[in-house]
Design a protein around this motif. Structure first.
Motif, short mmCIF file in Angstrom:
data_model
loop_
_atom_site.label_atom_id
_atom_site.label_comp_id
_atom_site.label_asym_id
_atom_site.label_seq_id
_atom_site.Cartn_x
_atom_site.Cartn_y
_atom_site.Cartn_z
N LYS A 179 0.83 -1.17 0.09
CA LYS A 179 -0.08 0.02 0.06
C LYS A 179 0.89 1.21 0.22
O LYS A 179 2.03 1.15 0.55
N GLY A 180 0.50 2.25 -0.47
CA GLY A 180 1.17 3.61 -0.71
C GLY A 180 0.50 4.78 -1.00
O GLY A 180 -0.48 4.46 -1.52
N VAL A 181 1.43 5.70 -1.09
CA VAL A 181 0.90 6.98 -1.58
C VAL A 181 1.72 7.66 -2.85
O VAL A 181 3.16 7.43 -2.58
N ASN A 182 1.17 7.98 -4.12
CA ASN A 182 2.04 8.17 -5.00
C ASN A 182 2.06 9.73 -5.18
O ASN A 182 1.65 10.55 -4.14
N GLY A 183 2.96 10.20 -5.93
CA GLY A 183 3.12 11.64 -6.05
C GLY A 183 2.15 12.53 -6.22
O GLY A 183 2.05 13.63 -6.41
N ARG A 184 0.77 11.73 -6.74
CA ARG A 184 -0.32 12.55 -7.01
C ARG A 184 -1.24 12.70 -5.74
O ARG A 184 -2.55 12.81 -5.97
N SER A 185 -0.72 12.20 -4.74
CA SER A 185 -1.28 12.00 -3.45
C SER A 185 -2.46 11.00 -3.30
O SER A 185 -3.44 11.29 -2.56
N GLU A 186 -2.54 9.98 -4.27
CA GLU A 186 -3.21 9.02 -4.17
C GLU A 186 -2.92 7.71 -3.54
O GLU A 186 -1.83 7.43 -3.64
N VAL A 187 -3.94 7.32 -2.66
CA VAL A 187 -3.63 6.16 -1.69
C VAL A 187 -3.73 4.80 -2.63
O VAL A 187 -5.00 4.71 -3.25
N PHE A 188 -2.92 4.09 -2.85
CA PHE A 188 -3.15 2.93 -3.81
C PHE A 188 -2.76 1.61 -3.22
O PHE A 188 -1.91 1.72 -2.14
N LYS A 189 -3.07 0.46 -3.62
CA LYS A 189 -2.45 -0.81 -3.08
C LYS A 189 -2.41 -1.68 -4.47
O LYS A 189 -2.70 -1.47 -5.63
N SER A 190 -1.37 -2.67 -4.25
CA SER A 190 -1.33 -3.67 -5.27
C SER A 190 -0.92 -4.87 -4.76
O SER A 190 -0.33 -5.01 -3.45
N GLY A 191 -1.00 -6.07 -5.31
CA GLY A 191 -0.63 -7.44 -4.77
C GLY A 191 -1.91 -7.61 -3.54
O GLY A 191 -2.97 -7.15 -3.79
N GLY A 192 -1.19 -8.39 -2.46
CA GLY A 192 -2.06 -8.82 -1.62
C GLY A 192 -1.31 -9.56 -0.55
O GLY A 192 -0.03 -9.31 -0.37
N ARG A 193 -1.94 -10.48 0.15
CA ARG A 193 -1.23 -11.48 1.16
C ARG A 193 -0.85 -12.76 0.89
O ARG A 193 -0.84 -13.58 1.48
N VAL A 194 -1.58 -13.02 -0.45
CA VAL A 194 -1.43 -14.28 -0.78
C VAL A 194 -0.21 -14.54 -1.78
O VAL A 194 -0.04 -13.26 -2.60
#
Lengths: 537, 406
Positions: B135-150
């Motif tokens: 999970k993170g925040v990009n330079g456009r100040s958007e909170v995003f996620k990728s992948g998961g726990r599996v």
């Protein structure tokens, strides 16, 4: 090598058109062609499936009629670029490429190009870029999610003729190959020295490394050896502009941003990989499986957790439920117990003494979970029988029914709950289900059984499938563990991702392919920003 | 410079980034600052640290998975894992001691942002191979996620891997989910003394080519061996070549013997027991033998068999102490301080044999004037800029840390 044959089987089915599964699908195809009353070449590429808007009617993007109208001129240009022997333009020739292993969806491509060199790929892509022609990359066409489904206004570039081994370096433990080589051929090329290429997707007899890279394919050995992305050191890739880039190489980590990590699993939407450098691994001294049967799926699931908690990482832990066991045993006579609800196949590696030790340890770990059947393979013949049953699973089930193969991944601890829910979902839709599961890493393959000649039942199978995948996401898992999104799961992407997540992925796509010409209409919902076919917001 | 900003939640971080973005002001992104001396020096208006994004969010030992907030100290994570006899299999290195800092304080976000992998990478994969969700925040100040726990997940592009090794220039990772593995029950190391580099790498490659699952394959030049904390190894005063085997106790005993047989042509090894093995490889993980300031430190990645060739080519131009890891595929090279830290000679040698070189330790003036990261071809450079723009179109996150203008 647990699943080596199942998609190979599927591939053979598709080639020979001999199974009930495919005959059903073919019948529907014929019926519909008749209904449409149009020559196949001109009919719109729509799915053969009818029904609910949730999933059973996957929209294919409207073709660019201006491009379709220029077909003859485009074919002539391609022939001038790479020669007539490299271009497939006639209707019969193109028909061989109109679908992949998701055979319910078909579409005649504008033309097919089968290049033999990176330079030919480069020339064709530059032409497509300059002329705004869409491109569908293709390996062997074994995608189960429609990842290689053509489009009417797109040319297919198939890399299967680029299948040479270029260099093998045992000392540095890598092989450099052309990307159209089949997965199994890589291992075959290095096996005489005791090495192998680790990812082993079920279709490994037929599928290409290029396709494995596009889909980040897995396999039965990935619990120990990782999936494709963990075994690729470098690629030579042709961008849509025709530029050729080398990312990574024979060294263990690429410099700069991890472009290699992004390219693997990009479903052919970033470029066409023509060569790759892969890790080769020295094989263990030996390997042997054991069977453990349980009175309930819950106990089998708990046993898997206990094995992993013990510190042993087997090469493979495969799970089958009773419907799957029954079908496989009657087909393969593998010696599976028929009086159990769930069966684990656990395989370990090492020297003979080590194998004995690990298997005895696993038997002790399993004991508290009340196994009703334990059988340690007594040698290569019995091992082969044990795996034969598992390897035949998809084919064996395909002989008794049409099936719809799902590919979700779940956290292992949710297995009992998920299996119960899958049964309930299928029962609610009046369908039977058999579960086959790479238990060690949570990758679930429920096979929903249905009659493809019954449109209503086909529709219910797809709805049930979508409900199962949604469930996988809800319990903390994902839509697809190893098959990819393609067209099949495209419209479910919002179950797992927010619009912000999808828009970020689409901007990354545009970083490689700003005009969205590569493998259009896949991965992203068509109504996502930019329509899945254009610039993201 | 003013005190760093310490967001304690994704939304707080996003609003801070939005505020700087609205003024078009660049920001330095840090964890615990253990790598602050690595990369190109930057001019930024403020610093944001992940230190207050702290804590383990999920740990399922039987699923071999953990999620932690980016600012969580690595030491806390490794202690938690050790409680269940588990570990990070990629054996993250610690750049602290080699760059004038202390060991043991880096954050888990920093480990993945710099893709720091240690000796076991040769078989177990790199940090990026173990990162399965972000999970993170990009330079456009958007909170995003990728992948998961599996572990098996091919749903959408693999953005988590794309962020590994991006040094905070694409996004601020706030939560990371990664694969963990069981701690080996036992381990041993065979150490061969006095081998010239090319024979040492030949030995290491031969060891890696056996079925005994060698999990460490390193070679230290004599000058570096003398700096080891292990007194008898240091006293040997010779180059040392080390091969590690880890497994259950019985397997270790068996495999060690078979390996010694296979490698008998290289002489009789010194054998390190489990405790000594942990200490020896622990020292390598912290790069303690490479802390000879003010010399410069390079990290060179090449095909394993080419490691000695690259080093020999460089030694024609300057003195160099080498720590080879990954059976010769990774070379940590200590060279005398100079105006360009030896960059032109080193990069020429690497160009001949393939691979890339990163300047890890040098004065800020040197890091401003030479390419710290390997220069790219024009096409790769364009892809790099495009990718940066996809995450951070205004170029406000760690601008220029890896490449000028990126």
């Amino acid at each position: 090598m647990g699943r080596a044959i199942e998609a190979g089987h599927d591939f053979v089915q598709r080639q020979s058109r001999s199974s009930l599964y495919d005959r059903g699908r073919q019948n529907r195809h014929k019926n519909e062609t008749r209904m449409q009353q149009k020559p196949p070449d001109q009919r719109a590429c729509k799915s053969r499936r009818r029904g609910s808007e949730t999933m059973s009617h996957i929209e294919l993007p409207a073709p660019d009629s201006a491009i379709v109208a220029r077909r003859e001129a485009i074919v002539a240009d391609l022939v001038a670029l790479v020669g007539a022997g490299t271009v497939v333009a006639d209707e019969d020739g193109r028909r061989a490429f109109e679908t992949d292993a998701l055979t319910a969806y078909r579409c005649m491509p504008l033309a097919v190009v089968l290049p033999r060199t990176t330079d030919e790929v480069s020339r064709v892509l530059r032409y497509c870029y300059e002329n705004n022609v869409r491109v569908v990359p293709r390996g062997a066409g074994t995608s189960l999610c429609g990842g290689a489904l053509p489009a009417e206004d797109a040319i297919v570039i198939g890399v299967s003729k680029m299948n040479r081994v270029i260099e093998i370096d045992y000392e540095a433990r890598f092989a450099r190959v052309e990307a159209g080589i089949t997965n199994l051929a890589i291992s075959a090329a290095v096996s005489e020295r005791g090495y192998f290429y680790a990812p082993d997707p079920s279709s490994q007899l037929a599928c290409t490394l290029a396709g494995n890279i596009a889909m980040n394919s897995g396999g039965a050995h990935c619990l120990k050896y990782g999936v494709t992305t963990n075994n690729i050191l470098g690629v030579r890739m042709v961008l849509i502009t025709g530029e050729v880039v080398d990312i990574g190489g024979a060294h263990l980590d690429a410099d700069g941003y991890d472009l290699l990590g992004l390219v693997v699993g990009s479903e052919g939407q970033f470029g066409i990989v023509t060569e790759a450098t892969v890790r080769i691994i020295r094989a263990a001294e030996g390997a042997r499986p054991m069977l453990i049967g349980f009175g309930s799926s819950e106990q089998a699931g708990r046993c898997v957790s206990a094995i992993i908690a013990s510190g042993i990482i087997p090469v493979a832990i495969e799970f089958m439920d009773k419907p799957a066991i029954d079908v496989c045993e009657s087909f393969a006579h593998a010696g599976y117990p028929l009086d159990v609800e769930a069966l684990l196949i656990v395989e370990v590696e090492g020297s003979e003494a080590e194998i004995e030790g690990f298997l005895a340890q696993i038997r002790d770990i399993a004991a508290p979970f009340g196994p009703t059947h334990v059988m340690i393979s007594n040698g290569p013949i019995q091992s082969a029988k044990i795996w034969k049953g598992r390897k035949s699973a998809f084919g064996a089930i395909g002989r008794i029914s049409d099936y719809y193969c799902m590919d979700g991944t779940i956290p292992l601890s949710r297995l009992p709950q998920v299996l119960t829910s899958i049964s309930a979902i299928c029962a609610r839709h009046g369908l039977k289900v058999a579960n086959i599961f790479h238990a060690g890493d949570g990758n679930l393959h429920p096979l929903i059984l249905y009659n493809a000649n019954d449109p209503a039942e086909s529709e219910r199978a797809e709805i049930a499938g979508a409900e199962i995948l949604t469930l996988c996401v809800e319990v903390g898992g994902c839509l697809t563990g190893e098959h990819g999104v393609g067209i099949e799961k495209r419209d479910l992407m919002r179950v797992q991702f927010s619009d912000v997540d999808l828009a970020l992925q689409m901007r990354i796509k545009a970083a490689f392919d700003p005009a969205w010409l590569l493998n259009p209409g896949k991965v992203f919902p068509l109504d996502a920003a930019g329509g899945g076919l254009g610039q993201a917001a | 410079m003013s005190e760093p900003l310490r967001p304690a939640a994704d939304w707080e971080l996003a609003s801070m980034i939005a505020s700087f973005a609205s003024r078009n002001q660049p920001i330095e992104i840090v964890g615990n600052r253990t790598k602050a001396r690595v990369g190109r020096p930057m001019q930024t208006a403020a610093t944001i640290t992940t230190q207050s994004l702290r804590g383990i969010k999920l740990y399922e030992p039987t699923e071999l998975v953990m999620s932690a907030q980016a600012g969580t100290p690595l030491a806390q994570i490794e202690a938690e894992l050790a409680g269940n006899r588990q570990m990070l299999a990629f054996e993250p290195i610690d750049l602290g001691p080699a760059t004038g800092g202390v060991a043991g304080v880096q954050s888990v976000g920093g480990v993945f942002a710099a893709n720091l992998s240690g000796p076991r990478r040769v078989t177990a994969g790199a940090a990026r191979d173990h990162l399965i969700g972000v999970k993170g925040v990009n330079g456009r100040s958007e909170v995003f996620k990728s992948g998961g726990r599996v572990m098996k997940n091919v749903t959408g592009y693999d953005i988590a891997r794309g962020l590994a090794g991006s040094w905070g220039t694409l996004a601020v990772m706030t939560e990371l989910t990664f694969k963990v593995l069981p701690w080996p029950e036992s381990a041993t190391t065979l150490v061969y003394a006095g081998l010239p580099d090319e024979f040492a790498i030949e030995l290491l490659c031969a060891a890696m080519g056996t079925p005994y699952e060698v999990s460490g394959a390193a070679h230290l030049s004599a000058g570096l061996s003398r700096r080891l904390g292990h007194s008898s190894l240091a006293a040997a005063g010779a180059a040392l070549t080390a091969v590690r085997v880890e497994n259950f106790t019985q397997s270790v005993a068996y495999r060690k013997q078979r390996l010694a047989d296979v490698l008998s042509a290289y002489g009789a090894p010194i054998e390190l027991d489990y405790g000594e093995t942990l200490a020896f490889w622990g020292e390598l993980r912290q790069l303690r033998v490479l802390s000879d300031m003010p010399s410069c430190l390079w990290r060179i990645s090449t095909s394993p068999r080419n490691g000695p060739k690259v080093v020999a080519a460089i030694r024609r131009h300057m003195t160099a102490e080498a720590y080879y890891d990954w059976s010769g595929g990774l070379v940590w090279l200590e060279v005398p301080a100079s105006a360009d830290a030896g960059a032109s000679d080193i990069r020429r040698a690497v160009a001949v044999h393939g691979g890339h070189a990163t300047l890890i330790r040098a004065d800020p003036q040197v890091r401003s004037s030479v390419d710290v990261f390997q220069p790219q071809t024009p096409t790769l450079e364009r892809l790099t800029r495009n990718l940066k723009a996809a995450f951070d179109p205004q170029g406000i996150l760690n601008p220029g840390r890896m490449y000028a203008g990126v």
